[in-house]
Design an enzyme around this catalytic site. Structure first.
Site, short mmCIF file in Angstrom:
data_model
loop_
_atom_site.label_atom_id
_atom_site.label_comp_id
_atom_site.label_asym_id
_atom_site.label_seq_id
_atom_site.Cartn_x
_atom_site.Cartn_y
_atom_site.Cartn_z
N CYS A 34 1.07 -1.16 0.29
CA CYS A 34 0.49 0.13 -0.45
C CYS A 34 0.83 1.16 0.14
CB CYS A 34 -0.88 -0.34 1.06
SG CYS A 34 -1.85 1.10 1.53
N CYS A 73 -6.54 -2.88 7.06
CA CYS A 73 -7.29 -1.78 6.52
C CYS A 73 -8.53 -2.12 6.34
CB CYS A 73 -7.39 -1.33 5.83
SG CYS A 73 -7.02 -1.85 4.13
#
Length: 370
Positions: free
Chosen positions: A99, A195
């Site tokens: 990410c 997440c």
């Protein structure tokens, strides 16, 4: 309105809030940007709406503009598809590393430049400096919060354009600054875990994409002690979720995952936190990334981490002609896991790192591409 000099990645948490506060108070012309990285799947576990509201409230309190970008398609292609592919072959990937490389320091940086900014800032706990030749990624002052492990895939272009305003601070001081400034995120709990999984059961989430395939749980000598629903649901060193319980003929000690045979669909377990079946002295990696653009030498000594917040360990690194690494540790390491990252350090400076491909652990993860 003049273009901001810095765009701050606003996550809706206390760290990015204080990063923006510090830059504003330093006189930087700044704006915030909130990234939507995961399309809401209707599960009720996604915190994006709450985080978005908090990011807007913080920017309002600071008197700075905020922008919004939807990177969910880029996240799916650049992070989540790799995440699933790794789990499908028995590896345990680290989506935070991807990410940062693919979203926060690529698409976010591009978006900031489109808005006219020369630099970005985030709430990561790390530091950047320039040694006269190269930009360097350094550990944070608060070693308990240091996030350089997750940032080791950054290069010279990204570091030259990045600010880490929290790098020299302790976490308790950050919360104190937020409270003193009346920021609504001052007492907000830090997000943990992956997440896009949120607070839901990880196995249930992964099962939506990788259907369960039942198999046997065996000891290293082949005794069947239980069953599993899919080897990819487990990681090396894991204790929870095995449901083995007391077994006649075995000591009353906890069981741990010590090996994964993907092709045979067998999970191998042993008793004891430091089982010799979990220990490895060396690993091989995929192609390494170097923050300076090149390794310091083809053979060198440094320290390494194979997990976040792990104690760094002295090692010798050999860089092969293909760019992959052979890392030999001074002492055996527990549960070194293919798919995770080995990250290398020279003192406070992060040199770079690579994805772990294989180890010399007795059982390890069979069927994982090297």
């Amino acid at each position: 309105m003049a273009a901001p000099g810095v765009i701050v990645g606003m996550s809706g948490g206390v760290d990015s809030s204080v990063a923006a506060l510090r830059l504003r108070d330093a006189g930087e012309p700044i704006a915030g940007l909130f990234m939507d990285n995961w399309a809401d799947d209707g599960s009720g576990h996604c915190r994006a709406d709450e985080d978005r509201r908090d990011a807007v409230a913080v920017c309002g309190r600071l008197g700075i503009p905020i922008h919004f970008r939807d990177f969910s398609q880029e996240y799916w292609a650049g992070v989540f598809e790799h995440f699933l592919a790794d789990y499908a072959v028995g590896r345990t990937p680290n989506p935070d590393v991807l990410c940062n490389r693919e979203i926060k320091f690529k698409h976010f940086l591009d978006a900031a430049r489109e808005l006219g900014a020369a630099r970005i800032a985030t709430g990561h706990y790390a530091r950047v400096d320039h040694d006269g030749r190269h930009w360097r990624l350094l550990r944070a002052a608060d070693r308990s919060k240091d996030q350089s492990y997750f940032l080791h895939q950054l290069g010279q272009e990204q570091l030259a354009a990045t600010l880490f305003p929290l790098g020299g601070l302790q976490k308790d001081a950050v919360r104190g600054m937020a409270a003193a400034a009346g920021l609504p995120t001052a007492a907000k709990k830090d997000s943990t875990g992956i997440c896009f999984v949120g607070e839901r059961d990880f196995r249930e989430f992964l099962g939506q994409y990788l259907p369960a395939r039942a198999g046997e749980i065996r000891t290293p000598d082949g005794q069947v002690v239980g069953g599993h629903q899919g080897v990819f649901y487990y990681t090396l060193g894991q204790r929870e979720g095995l449901h083995i319980g007391g077994r006649r003929g075995f000591a009353d000690r906890p069981w741990y995952v010590v090996g994964k045979d993907v092709a045979g669909n067998v999970l191998t377990v042993d008793q004891g936190h430091d089982s010799p079946w979990l220990m490895s002295q060396a690993l091989r990696s995929e192609t390494a990334h170097w923050i300076a653009g090149a390794p310091p030498s083809t053979v060198f000594r440094c320290t390494a981490q194979t997990r976040y917040r792990q104690q760094e360990e002295p090692c010798e690194v050999t860089v092969d002609d293909s760019g992959t690494l052979r890392v030999a540790f001074e002492r055996p390491q527990r549960a070194v896991t293919p798919g995770q990252s080995v990250v290398l350090y020279d003192g406070e400076a992060c040199l770079g790192g690579a994805v772990i491909a294989t180890t010399d652990a007795p059982a390890g993860t069979r069927g994982v591409p090297a």
